[in-house]
Write a protein that holds these residues in place. Sequence first.
Motif, PDB file in Angstrom:
ATOM      1  N   ILE A  52       0.853  -1.192   0.000  1.00 21.75           N
ATOM      2  CA  ILE A  52       0.000   0.000   0.000  1.00 21.75           C
ATOM      3  C   ILE A  52       0.886   1.239   0.000  1.00 21.75           C
ATOM      4  O   ILE A  52       2.099   1.146   0.256  1.00 21.75           O
TER       5      ILE A  52
ATOM      6  N   VAL B  31      -5.072  -3.544  -3.471  1.00 17.08           N
ATOM      7  CA  VAL B  31      -6.223  -2.646  -3.631  1.00 17.08           C
ATOM      8  C   VAL B  31      -7.310  -3.309  -4.480  1.00 17.08           C
ATOM      9  O   VAL B  31      -8.507  -3.035  -4.298  1.00 17.08           O
TER      10      VAL B  31
ATOM     11  N   THR C 113      -2.847   6.199   2.104  1.00 16.11           N
ATOM     12  CA  THR C 113      -3.702   5.546   3.106  1.00 16.11           C
ATOM     13  C   THR C 113      -4.064   6.509   4.217  1.00 16.11           C
ATOM     14  O   THR C 113      -5.225   6.577   4.650  1.00 16.11           O
TER      15      THR C 113
ATOM     16  N   CYS D  42      -9.237   2.557  -4.045  1.00 10.57           N
ATOM     17  CA  CYS D  42      -8.485   1.505  -4.740  1.00 10.57           C
ATOM     18  C   CYS D  42      -7.724   2.027  -5.954  1.00 10.57           C
ATOM     19  O   CYS D  42      -6.800   1.373  -6.442  1.00 10.57           O
TER      20      CYS D  42
ATOM     21  N   ASN E 274     -13.799   1.916  -0.463  1.00 11.52           N
ATOM     22  CA  ASN E 274     -12.832   1.113  -1.212  1.00 11.52           C
ATOM     23  C   ASN E 274     -12.902   1.334  -2.715  1.00 11.52           C
ATOM     24  O   ASN E 274     -11.885   1.224  -3.403  1.00 11.52           O
TER      25      ASN E 274
END
Length: 436
Positions: free
Chosen positions: A49, A96, A54, A275, A271
Amino acid sequence: MALLSNIKRFHRNNVATLRSSPLAEISGALGDLGTLLPLMITLAVNGSISLSTTLVFSGFFNIATGVVFGIPLPVQPMKAIAAAAIASKASERETVAAGSIVAIIVLLLSITGLLHWVTRIIPIPVVKGIQFGAGLSLVISAGGSLLQPFAHHWTFPLDNLVWSFAAFVLLILTQKASRFPYALIIFVVGLVLAVISVTTTSHYHLPHFRFWDPFLELPWWSADAIGMGIAQLPLTTLNSVIAASALAADLLPDLPAPSVTALGISVAAMNLLGCWFGAMPVCHGAGGIAAQYRFGARSGASIILLGLFKMILGIIFGETLLDLLTAFPKTLLGIMVIAAGLELAKVGQSLNYGAPDLWETSVDQHRHKIHRDVSDQERSERWTVMLMTTAGILAFKNDGVGFVAGMLCHWAYQFADWVERKRSDRSSESRPLLHT
């Protein structure tokens, strides 16, 4: 209109709660760090990630959920995806993509009403079992982390069992003080220790200014990504949506609890947005609500503050925070996770008194809610169903297995009751009307 009205009500409550108990709200905001930091740091180190993205995106989601839902609703890692990505060292695009798969399925379940329908047919003892099992799982996981070899060696003077024992003693001494800023104190102590550790180690560096540079990245829906997403689905639907909605109603009865449909859409939206930029797959969760409530949070103000803090860190420092976060004492985080797990497990105490399915509406003109009487046999059966669900979760480390075990136990009792009623009906039909 109802949404707008609720948002206005939540805003008033957020402001009033923050003004009356600012330290408690700040402390509660930090209550879920024990779950967030270890997974986020490991995923970032592995390149699964983007740490800066994030922090920015999860911070924005914190603010949005605090405004819309008005309760300390967490934004935490999807644990099954995180565990699989860490084990396989999955690429950022695969990680993701796994989160987007869960989001698409949960969105379909939400907008079609299937998620709401599933919630109505799941018995309360199974829901309580999922919450109880999740709480005990957190305790077991935290206990395991405290038994790691690093905690026993004095070569780690800033992160050993002495610090965890001191944190545990403080936790015990403040049990009765529900608004004591425990998490805030532990966070400040841990941050000081982390700074000392970084400044005294040559291969670690303190954070420095590096402005966030977002980038667009196409998820890679590989076979591994699909597998990680499918493995996460039971945990998200059962713990992050269904159990979270039920727990919010239990802990904060004076505020409207978010519906499972609203939570499902929220998880999907987070999400499906994150993503494309390398953000960690996230969801809500009963454990996070319990953690933030345990450490003082009583409104959405707590996670709004957390969201602002995360966004500022992500935009200004970004990836340079990694060394400092890595140095944060794991023993202190472990005690915070134990406290959160115990708070979540405590909801099982209302199974046979106070549970939602035990209240009935009276037939008088005032339509009061009355608690129905529960026989000893029903108490035993409800308790067994809850424990069967919990046992499945703990034994197989899988919410889906626990859910199936609990439902089978519930249906077995239902079938036995049906057989008993049939026997009673046949017995009454064969009995003569007159006795000579």
